[in-house]
Design a protein around this motif. Structure first.
Motif, mmCIF file in Angstrom:
data_model
loop_
_atom_site.group_PDB
_atom_site.id
_atom_site.type_symbol
_atom_site.label_atom_id
_atom_site.label_comp_id
_atom_site.label_asym_id
_atom_site.label_seq_id
_atom_site.Cartn_x
_atom_site.Cartn_y
_atom_site.Cartn_z
ATOM 1 N N SER A 1 0.828 -1.210 0.000
ATOM 2 C CA SER A 1 0.000 0.000 0.000
ATOM 3 C C SER A 1 0.866 1.266 0.000
ATOM 4 O O SER A 1 0.357 2.366 -0.098
ATOM 5 C CB SER A 1 -0.954 0.012 1.192
ATOM 6 N N LEU A 2 2.168 1.103 0.142
ATOM 7 C CA LEU A 2 3.081 2.249 0.039
ATOM 8 C C LEU A 2 3.866 2.148 -1.264
ATOM 9 O O LEU A 2 4.978 2.668 -1.377
ATOM 10 C CB LEU A 2 4.038 2.289 1.234
ATOM 11 N N GLY B 1 5.999 7.267 -0.610
ATOM 12 C CA GLY B 1 4.553 7.051 -0.545
ATOM 13 C C GLY B 1 4.085 7.074 0.901
ATOM 14 O O GLY B 1 2.990 7.543 1.208
ATOM 15 N N SER B 2 4.949 6.587 1.816
ATOM 16 C CA SER B 2 4.553 6.526 3.234
ATOM 17 C C SER B 2 4.372 7.932 3.817
ATOM 18 O O SER B 2 3.534 8.134 4.686
ATOM 19 C CB SER B 2 5.593 5.752 4.034
ATOM 20 N N LYS C 1 0.972 9.235 2.370
ATOM 21 C CA LYS C 1 -0.130 8.481 2.957
ATOM 22 C C LYS C 1 -0.307 8.826 4.441
ATOM 23 O O LYS C 1 -1.423 9.088 4.904
ATOM 24 C CB LYS C 1 0.143 6.984 2.805
ATOM 25 N N GLY C 2 0.800 8.849 5.173
ATOM 26 C CA GLY C 2 0.739 9.113 6.610
ATOM 27 C C GLY C 2 0.220 10.507 6.915
ATOM 28 O O GLY C 2 -0.586 10.699 7.816
ATOM 29 N N LYS C 3 0.676 11.484 6.131
ATOM 30 C CA LYS C 3 0.258 12.869 6.392
ATOM 31 C C LYS C 3 -1.231 13.037 6.075
ATOM 32 O O LYS C 3 -1.972 13.636 6.861
ATOM 33 C CB LYS C 3 1.095 13.836 5.534
ATOM 34 N N ARG D 1 -3.505 10.762 6.044
ATOM 35 C CA ARG D 1 -4.297 10.034 7.031
ATOM 36 C C ARG D 1 -4.418 10.815 8.330
ATOM 37 O O ARG D 1 -5.507 10.956 8.885
ATOM 38 C CB ARG D 1 -3.650 8.664 7.299
ATOM 39 N N SER D 2 -3.280 11.353 8.799
ATOM 40 C CA SER D 2 -3.325 12.064 10.082
ATOM 41 C C SER D 2 -4.185 13.328 9.975
ATOM 42 O O SER D 2 -4.942 13.647 10.889
ATOM 43 C CB SER D 2 -1.919 12.394 10.579
ATOM 44 N N ILE E 1 -3.206 2.670 -2.675
ATOM 45 C CA ILE E 1 -1.780 2.383 -2.830
ATOM 46 C C ILE E 1 -1.103 3.705 -3.182
ATOM 47 O O ILE E 1 -1.333 4.245 -4.262
ATOM 48 C CB ILE E 1 -1.560 1.358 -3.954
ATOM 49 N N PHE E 2 -0.333 4.220 -2.249
ATOM 50 C CA PHE E 2 0.393 5.471 -2.482
ATOM 51 C C PHE E 2 1.799 5.122 -2.939
ATOM 52 O O PHE E 2 2.596 4.621 -2.143
ATOM 53 C CB PHE E 2 0.479 6.296 -1.194
#
Lengths: 309, 232
Positions: free
Chosen positions: A192-193, B47-48, B51-53, B55-56, B116-117
């Motif tokens: 997913s990353l 990508g993390s 995605k993380g930013k 999401r938060s 999927i980032f």
């Protein structure tokens, strides 16, 4: 034996090694996501698997067969030094071309060492530091400290060859679609990353004949326990497997450890060894979930090795 | 299963610093390097991080940590198992879009991670333009703190931070998987809100000091219009 062959070009770093049993699991889950009836496909898996796949083999090269070699260091001092230096060079040559293995009329220990080669640099493992944002503090500290993960990055010229066998050829389109879908969505850890993505460049059919051959060289991990082979040379590998897809996040995601022979195993047996286009067995009941199936089968190429007295 | 691939550009409106961590030190190297591709050596946005930013920010926007007492952690399936609380349908989109860690309570309800980032790589035009202007793809920014008594730079406070300069463009790609029971429009709208929030917040480190401001340009014109019309 008729196999299909696909050329794979990685388009993102990989988080998980593209080994046969991993790819098989991913393909099965993808087929399920595509709406295929898994219970029907896996009904005869113990006796005649609908699909057997190989590792992703870089540049169509596999691990050098683990045949014991005798390496004597003797002679004058300078000769000894040269031989020791040479030994390191030989150790670095740990890949061998699948086509050469198949086409060489008679292999022996020395010939295998001679044919082995070091791969051109096509990947690099790098440590990536990640962290999570603490929703209370808005920072990455306070119990959310950075942690490292290892990803494998690929050069532009990196390329893999992937072999697969399909029992019912009418299923080819379905497997092709599933493989291309995995390429787009990625496989393994951190899919997913954006990890584990690839492009499928071309499909081909390929045939290997067991005529005048006496041994098997495996193209993927294989479960050897209970198989009737006379001799086996291989590197053991313990698979601490995990479930994929929804079962990865449902509790009890782990499978029991399974000892397998790493890709590149050399197996000798009578003529029956060539009776099927794959070797190995199905593995079931490997985890909390009773319907779990793991690929313990492997594809192989028949080769001819001089039998040592 | 249906997959929609959303592509576009992340354009830097200010210098971006996504740290590479302190796993190794180079002699003469900068104190705080940015993350770079292991093969090409070019900076990229993992990508993390995107995605993380996103999401938060969505969790803040939807007030998740107050509603479900997540103790500062990302929202997980286990936080939604308290039946005494009223679970809002929209909140489930977070778990559907971004995933959850393993939990016995996660029966088939949420399913697998839908997005999927991929890593966002700097585009060729930006590389050429930056190399032409400065000869390199990153800039080094020096910073200090002010001594409140003397009114001058605080002793020992000088630090050097590597950034990707303003104007650089990164190509991003997000794939959205949907299954027959999913509400595609709801998932897409939540995702677009996340991107909108990202343009109002910052990506990477030192966001409160002006780093990491970005704008987003989707390749698909209809989606771009939908994004511009997204109200928070």
């Amino acid at each position: 034996m008729k196999y299909y062959k696909a050329k794979i070009k990685p388009t993102s770093p990989f988080g998980t090694n593209p080994m046969s049993d991993t790819i098989f699991g991913q393909l099965v889950w993808t087929l399920s996501d595509m709406g295929e009836d898994l219970s029907k496909l896996l009904a005869d898996y113990d006796t005649s698997p609908f699909l057997v796949v190989s590792d992703f083999l870089p540049f169509n090269m596999g691990n050098v067969p683990k045949i014991p070699t005798i390496y004597k260091v003797e002679g004058a001092k300078n000769d000894k030094i040269n031989k020791i230096l040479e030994r390191k060079k030989i150790k670095a040559k740990n890949y061998i071309s699948i086509e050469t293995l198949y086409s060489t009329a008679s292999l022996n220990k020395n010939k295998i060492v001679e044919l082995a080669q070091a791969l051109v640099k096509f990947n690099k493992s790098a440590e990536i530091i990640r962290c999570s944002i603490n929703r209370k503090t808005g920072t990455t500290g306070d119990g959310f400290d950075p942690y490292p993960v290892y990803d494998t990055f690929f050069t532009d010229n990196a390329e893999f060859t992937f072999y697969f066998y399909i029992a019912d050829e009418s299923n080819f389109g379905m497997i092709q679609e599933a493989l291309e879908l995995i390429g787009k969505t990625g496989f393994g850890r951190d899919a997913s990353l954006g990890r584990g993505q690839f492009e499928v460049l071309e499909f081909d059919e390929i045939e290997f004949s067991p005529e005048n051959k006496n041994a098997i060289y495996t193209l993927g991990n294989v479960a050897l326990e209970g198989l009737s082979v006379e001799r086996a040379y291989y590197e053991p590998f313990t698979r601490f497997g995990r479930h994929g897809n929804i079962r990865a996040v449902m509790g009890n995601p782990f499978k029991n450890p399974l000892v397998m022979a790493l890709q590149g195993a050399l197996l000798f047996g009578d003529n029956n060894i060539f009776s099927k286009p794959y070797i190995g067995k199905s593995i079931r009941k490997l985890s909390y979930y009773g319907d779990t199936v793991q690929q313990g089968y492997s594809l192989y190429i028949p080769i001819n090795v001089e039998v040592q007295p | 299963m249906n997959i929609k691939n959303i592509t576009g550009k992340i354009i830097l409106e200010s210098g971006l610093h996504i740290g590479a961590g302190d796993s190794e030190m180079h002699i003469g190297g900068v104190d705080n390097p940015v993350i770079k591709d292991a093969i090409s050596g070019r900076p990229y946005i993992p990508g993390s991080s995107i995605k993380g930013k996103i999401r938060s920010l969505l969790e803040y926007y939807m007030n998740i940590h107050m509603k479900y007492n997540t103790k500062g952690q990302p929202l997980q399936a286990k936080h939604l198992e308290d039946e005494s609380k009223k679970i809002e349908e929209n909140d489930k989109d977070i778990i559907k879009l971004f995933g959850t860690s393993g939990s016995d309570s996660n029966k088939h309800e949420f399913g697998i991670t839908r997005t999927i980032f991929s890593d966002a790589h700097i585009n060729e035009a930006s590389v050429k333009s930056l190399e032409l202007k400065t000869g390199q793809l990153t800039e080094i920014k020096a910073e200090t703190a002010i001594d409140r008594v003397k009114g001058t730079a605080l002793n020992g406070s000088l630090r050097f931070i590597e950034r990707v300069p303003r104007g650089a463009e990164f190509n991003f790609s997000v794939s959205l998987k949907t299954f027959p029971n999913d509400d595609f429009d709801s998932l897409k709208s939540t995702l677009l809100k996340g991107f909108k929030l990202l343009t109002l917040d910052a990506l990477g480190g030192s966001g409160s000091r002006g780093y990491g401001r970005v704008s987003i340009k989707f390749d698909d014109e209809n989606l771009q219009k939908e994004f511009e019309d997204t109200k928070l």
